[in-house]
Design a protein around this motif. Structure first.
Motif, PDB file in Angstrom:
ATOM      1  N   SER A  72     -63.172  -7.115  -1.874  1.00  0.00           N
ATOM      2  CA  SER A  72     -62.263  -8.065  -1.230  1.00  0.00           C
ATOM      3  C   SER A  72     -60.927  -8.130  -1.970  1.00  0.00           C
ATOM      4  CB  SER A  72     -62.906  -9.452  -1.182  1.00  0.00           C
ATOM      5  OG  SER A  72     -62.027 -10.405  -0.633  1.00  0.00           O
ATOM      6  N   ASP A  73     -60.991  -8.199  -3.322  1.00  0.00           N
ATOM      7  CA  ASP A  73     -59.761  -8.236  -4.120  1.00  0.00           C
ATOM      8  C   ASP A  73     -58.943  -6.963  -3.933  1.00  0.00           C
ATOM      9  OD1 ASP A  73     -60.406 -10.721  -5.073  1.00  0.00           O
ATOM     10  OD2 ASP A  73     -61.182 -10.023  -6.995  1.00  0.00           O
ATOM     11  N   PHE A  74     -59.641  -5.835  -3.848  1.00  0.00           N
ATOM     12  CA  PHE A  74     -58.942  -4.554  -3.678  1.00  0.00           C
ATOM     13  C   PHE A  74     -58.218  -4.504  -2.331  1.00  0.00           C
ATOM     14  CE2 PHE A  74     -58.846  -0.089  -2.317  1.00  0.00           C
ATOM     15  CZ  PHE A  74     -58.176   0.476  -3.377  1.00  0.00           C
ATOM     16  N   ARG A  75     -58.879  -4.992  -1.287  1.00  0.00           N
ATOM     17  CA  ARG A  75     -58.264  -4.996   0.042  1.00  0.00           C
ATOM     18  C   ARG A  75     -57.048  -5.922   0.108  1.00  0.00           C
ATOM     19  NH1 ARG A  75     -63.715  -5.261   3.879  1.00  0.00           N
ATOM     20  NH2 ARG A  75     -64.129  -3.002   3.893  1.00  0.00           N
ATOM     21  N   GLN A  76     -57.023  -6.924  -0.767  1.00  0.00           N
ATOM     22  CA  GLN A  76     -55.900  -7.859  -0.804  1.00  0.00           C
ATOM     23  C   GLN A  76     -54.752  -7.356  -1.681  1.00  0.00           C
ATOM     24  OE1 GLN A  76     -57.129 -12.000  -1.539  1.00  0.00           O
ATOM     25  NE2 GLN A  76     -59.169 -11.419  -0.855  1.00  0.00           N
ATOM     26  N   GLY A  77     -54.863  -6.115  -2.158  1.00  0.00           N
ATOM     27  CA  GLY A  77     -53.792  -5.541  -2.955  1.00  0.00           C
ATOM     28  C   GLY A  77     -53.912  -5.794  -4.444  1.00  0.00           C
ATOM     29  N   LYS A  78     -55.019  -6.392  -4.861  1.00  0.00           N
ATOM     30  CA  LYS A  78     -55.260  -6.618  -6.284  1.00  0.00           C
ATOM     31  C   LYS A  78     -55.995  -5.392  -6.865  1.00  0.00           C
ATOM     32  CE  LYS A  78     -55.971 -11.517  -5.192  1.00  0.00           C
ATOM     33  NZ  LYS A  78     -56.930 -12.647  -5.233  1.00  0.00           N
ATOM     34  N   LEU A  79     -56.268  -5.408  -8.157  1.00  0.00           N
ATOM     35  CA  LEU A  79     -57.034  -4.347  -8.833  1.00  0.00           C
ATOM     36  C   LEU A  79     -56.434  -2.971  -8.574  1.00  0.00           C
ATOM     37  CD1 LEU A  79     -60.654  -5.581  -7.954  1.00  0.00           C
ATOM     38  CD2 LEU A  79     -59.242  -6.217  -9.911  1.00  0.00           C
ATOM     39  N   THR A  80     -55.110  -2.872  -8.660  1.00  0.00           N
ATOM     40  CA  THR A  80     -54.434  -1.600  -8.386  1.00  0.00           C
ATOM     41  C   THR A  80     -54.759  -0.526  -9.416  1.00  0.00           C
ATOM     42  OG1 THR A  80     -52.489  -2.470  -9.552  1.00  0.00           O
ATOM     43  CG2 THR A  80     -52.535  -2.705  -7.153  1.00  0.00           C
ATOM     44  N   HIS A  81     -55.354  -0.926 -10.555  1.00  0.00           N
ATOM     45  CA  HIS A  81     -55.684   0.052 -11.590  1.00  0.00           C
ATOM     46  C   HIS A  81     -56.939   0.848 -11.247  1.00  0.00           C
ATOM     47  CE1 HIS A  81     -58.132  -3.483 -12.461  1.00  0.00           C
ATOM     48  NE2 HIS A  81     -58.954  -2.691 -13.136  1.00  0.00           N
ATOM     49  N   LEU A  82     -57.722   0.389 -10.260  1.00  0.00           N
ATOM     50  CA  LEU A  82     -58.949   1.096  -9.895  1.00  0.00           C
ATOM     51  C   LEU A  82     -58.630   2.357  -9.081  1.00  0.00           C
ATOM     52  CD1 LEU A  82     -61.346  -1.835  -8.878  1.00  0.00           C
ATOM     53  CD2 LEU A  82     -61.229  -0.595 -11.060  1.00  0.00           C
ATOM     54  N   LYS A  83     -59.421   3.405  -9.289  1.00  0.00           N
ATOM     55  CA  LYS A  83     -59.219   4.672  -8.592  1.00  0.00           C
ATOM     56  C   LYS A  83     -59.546   4.513  -7.105  1.00  0.00           C
ATOM     57  CE  LYS A  83     -60.525   7.489 -12.609  1.00  0.00           C
ATOM     58  NZ  LYS A  83     -61.506   8.479 -13.133  1.00  0.00           N
ATOM     59  N   SER A  84     -58.765   5.184  -6.276  1.00  0.00           N
ATOM     60  CA  SER A  84     -58.994   5.151  -4.833  1.00  0.00           C
ATOM     61  C   SER A  84     -58.496   6.445  -4.206  1.00  0.00           C
ATOM     62  CB  SER A  84     -58.291   3.947  -4.202  1.00  0.00           C
ATOM     63  OG  SER A  84     -56.891   4.040  -4.375  1.00  0.00           O
ATOM     64  N   ILE A  85     -58.880   6.663  -2.971  1.00  0.00           N
ATOM     65  CA  ILE A  85     -58.471   7.857  -2.226  1.00  0.00           C
ATOM     66  C   ILE A  85     -57.544   7.434  -1.091  1.00  0.00           C
ATOM     67  CG2 ILE A  85     -59.286   9.732  -0.741  1.00  0.00           C
ATOM     68  CD1 ILE A  85     -61.869   9.747  -2.375  1.00  0.00           C
ATOM     69  N   ASP A  86     -56.344   7.985  -1.061  1.00  0.00           N
ATOM     70  CA  ASP A  86     -55.409   7.705   0.035  1.00  0.00           C
ATOM     71  C   ASP A  86     -55.876   8.437   1.290  1.00  0.00           C
ATOM     72  OD1 ASP A  86     -53.654   6.132  -1.519  1.00  0.00           O
ATOM     73  OD2 ASP A  86     -52.725   7.937  -2.351  1.00  0.00           O
ATOM     74  N   THR A  87     -55.822   7.757   2.420  1.00  0.00           N
ATOM     75  CA  THR A  87     -56.256   8.370   3.687  1.00  0.00           C
ATOM     76  C   THR A  87     -55.077   8.566   4.619  1.00  0.00           C
ATOM     77  OG1 THR A  87     -56.673   6.288   4.857  1.00  0.00           O
ATOM     78  CG2 THR A  87     -58.434   7.120   3.442  1.00  0.00           C
ATOM     79  N   LYS A  88     -55.264   9.429   5.606  1.00  0.00           N
ATOM     80  CA  LYS A  88     -54.212   9.699   6.589  1.00  0.00           C
ATOM     81  C   LYS A  88     -53.917   8.468   7.437  1.00  0.00           C
ATOM     82  CE  LYS A  88     -55.316  14.638   6.982  1.00  0.00           C
ATOM     83  NZ  LYS A  88     -56.474  14.643   6.053  1.00  0.00           N
ATOM     84  N   ARG A  89     -54.861   7.519   7.465  1.00  0.00           N
ATOM     85  CA  ARG A  89     -54.660   6.290   8.223  1.00  0.00           C
ATOM     86  C   ARG A  89     -53.736   5.310   7.495  1.00  0.00           C
ATOM     87  NH1 ARG A  89     -58.363   4.824  12.111  1.00  0.00           N
ATOM     88  NH2 ARG A  89     -58.122   2.633  11.460  1.00  0.00           N
ATOM     89  N   GLY A  90     -53.383   5.646   6.246  1.00  0.00           N
ATOM     90  CA  GLY A  90     -52.523   4.768   5.474  1.00  0.00           C
ATOM     91  C   GLY A  90     -53.272   3.740   4.653  1.00  0.00           C
ATOM     92  N   THR A  91     -54.598   3.819   4.655  1.00  0.00           N
ATOM     93  CA  THR A  91     -55.421   2.903   3.872  1.00  0.00           C
ATOM     94  C   THR A  91     -56.005   3.641   2.668  1.00  0.00           C
ATOM     95  OG1 THR A  91     -57.333   3.406   5.277  1.00  0.00           O
ATOM     96  CG2 THR A  91     -56.002   1.487   5.867  1.00  0.00           C
ATOM     97  N   LYS A  92     -56.700   2.888   1.813  1.00  0.00           N
ATOM     98  CA  LYS A  92     -57.297   3.479   0.619  1.00  0.00           C
ATOM     99  C   LYS A  92     -58.808   3.259   0.623  1.00  0.00           C
ATOM    100  CE  LYS A  92     -53.198   2.570  -2.265  1.00  0.00           C
ATOM    101  NZ  LYS A  92     -52.888   3.959  -2.679  1.00  0.00           N
TER     102      LYS A  92
END
Length: 440
Positions: free
Chosen positions: A338-358
């Motif tokens: 939930s925190d990640f979806r709200q733009g928090k925890l930006t230090h955590l690894k994620s995969i950028d998608t073509k949809r513009g989400t992570k």
């Protein structure tokens, strides 16, 4: 105006549950399982000899003809008072209004979040009744004595509600300005055109009666709270019969009560769950929410009220530890996402998608794709272990819950493959385990 390039309600082109044969098997098979499980924990049935003494004919002798259930005013009054009373509380008790997720037509539904007010009211009513009846609590005793009959009433009610929901999905909605009507938003998985399948899956996404959102209400109110109430009825019955508070029944009642109220009090989190955002509201969810949850998830308390056991302190500590670990994983992993979806925890690894989400692939979500499911299952295991090892009957919940979670994971995976394409393959390479780290 819809924000979709295509039609508002695209046709469903693929069937789940192996199509109509699977749907029919679930529709009639699960109610049968529900009734049989309820009969198997009766006082006069030898639950400890589950396999050696199993006699389906003897169990069925206690079931009355269908007409008796359809015309029994006492049972219907009891259940409809419960269902209708909670609906009234849901609409009238104070709460704060929040928006749900954006629908395909570009709108957002408003939801009243009043779980605190509702649970406070329910507990207050129980406390007042305890005082007025000097602990006799005839409503709880009636619930304890008539659980199988009420289970059947609830199954019938689920069928009737499902037919109503299916018919309602064809009635156009009135526009907010009162001029003309508009098309209802249907479920992407329940708009096949096949009556049986759409009735089962649920044709409309968010059916409402005035201010009452029927799907969210049934998800969090009648069945979930009846689960808690049946457990309380079992605890009350044992206390009235023996004058003692057995620590096994007490643990199950408190532990499951905590779980139930945690769900009710965190109802806002349900607004982003698959059940609310994706699934239609038909027989599948109506039966599951109203009948299967309260009348099969209570097997541990019901068994212990018939065959009580007493924990040692170390074993009780062991059970509490398992549940605490499961709850910690469940709660903290959900919060992390939930925190990640709200733009928090930006230090955590994620995969950028073509949809513009992570796609988050770090922290809890680097250990498995559904780490919250694993925590949830550990909680269920602690309740089953509370019944000892005399019968496999009480382990039904943990086994069923594992099956349910695996099915949900597979449904989610199917949708994500369509949604993210090649990006999902990258995610699977980064997080290969589905639910249990290093196992599955």
């Amino acid at each position: 105006m819809s924000k979709q390039a295509g039609p508002l309600n695209p046709k469903t082109t693929s069937y789940e549950f192996s199509g109509i044969p699977g749907v029919l098997a679930i529709t009639f098979g699960l109610p049968l399982v529900c009734v049989v499980l309820n009969q198997m924990v009766r006082v006069d049935y030898h639950v400890t000899g589950l396999f050696s003494n199993f006699d389906i004919a003897e169990l069925w002798n206690h079931i009355k003809p269908l007409k008796w259930y359809l015309t029994n005013r006492e049972l219907w009054t009891y259940y409809l008072t419960w269902f209708g009373g909670l609906a009234l509380f849901d609409v009238t008790l104070p709460g704060r209004n929040v928006d749900g997720v954006e629908l395909r037509d570009g709108t957002k539904l408003r939801y009243k979040i009043n779980g605190i007010a509702l649970t406070t009211t329910l507990i207050a009513i129980l406390g007042i009744r305890w005082q007025l009846t000097k602990g006799a609590m005839p409503e709880l005793q009636y619930l304890y004595d008539n659980q199988t009959d009420l289970c059947i009433i609830t199954i019938i009610f689920s069928f009737l509600m499902s037919f109503f929901l299916y018919a309602l999905s064809f009635v156009p909605l009135m526009k907010k300005n009162g001029k003309g009507t508009k098309e209802r938003v249907l479920s992407v998985s329940g708009n096949s055109g096949n009556i049986i399948y759409d009735w089962f899956i649920g044709r409309e996404l968010n059916p409402r009666l005035g201010p009452l959102d029927l799907k969210l209400f049934c998800e969090l109110r009648p069945g979930l709270l009846l689960w808690f109430l049946i457990n309380v009825a079992c605890l009350h019955h044992h206390y009235v019969q023996t004058g003692e508070l057995n620590n096994a029944i007490l643990f199950v009642t408190l532990a499951q009560g905590f779980y139930v109220f945690d769900g009710v009090l965190n109802e806002e989190g349900c607004l982003t769950m698959m059940d609310i955002t994706t699934d239609g509201f038909g027989y599948m969810l109506a039966f599951g929410d109203l009948a299967l949850v309260p009348f099969t998830y209570t097997l541990q308390a019901r068994y212990l009220s018939v065959s009580p056991i007493t924990f040692s302190r170390p074993y009780l500590a062991f059970l509490i530890s398992i549940m605490a670990l499961g709850y910690y994983i469940f709660h903290s992993s959900n919060k992390q996402k939930s925190d990640f979806r709200q733009g928090k925890l930006t230090h955590l690894k994620s995969i950028d998608t073509k949809r513009g989400t992570k796609l988050l692939c770090d922290g809890w979500w680097g250990m498995s794709q559904h780490m919250n499911y694993f925590g949830d299952w550990l909680i269920s295991l602690s309740w089953c272990l509370a019944t000892g090892f005399q019968t496999p009957l009480t382990y039904y919940y943990s086994l069923y819950f594992a099956t349910l979670l695996i099915h949900r994971q597979q449904r989610d995976e199917h949708l994500c493959k369509i949604k993210y394409g090649d990006d999902w393959k990258k995610y699977e390479s980064a997080v290969p385990y589905k639910i249990v780290p290093y196992v599955y």
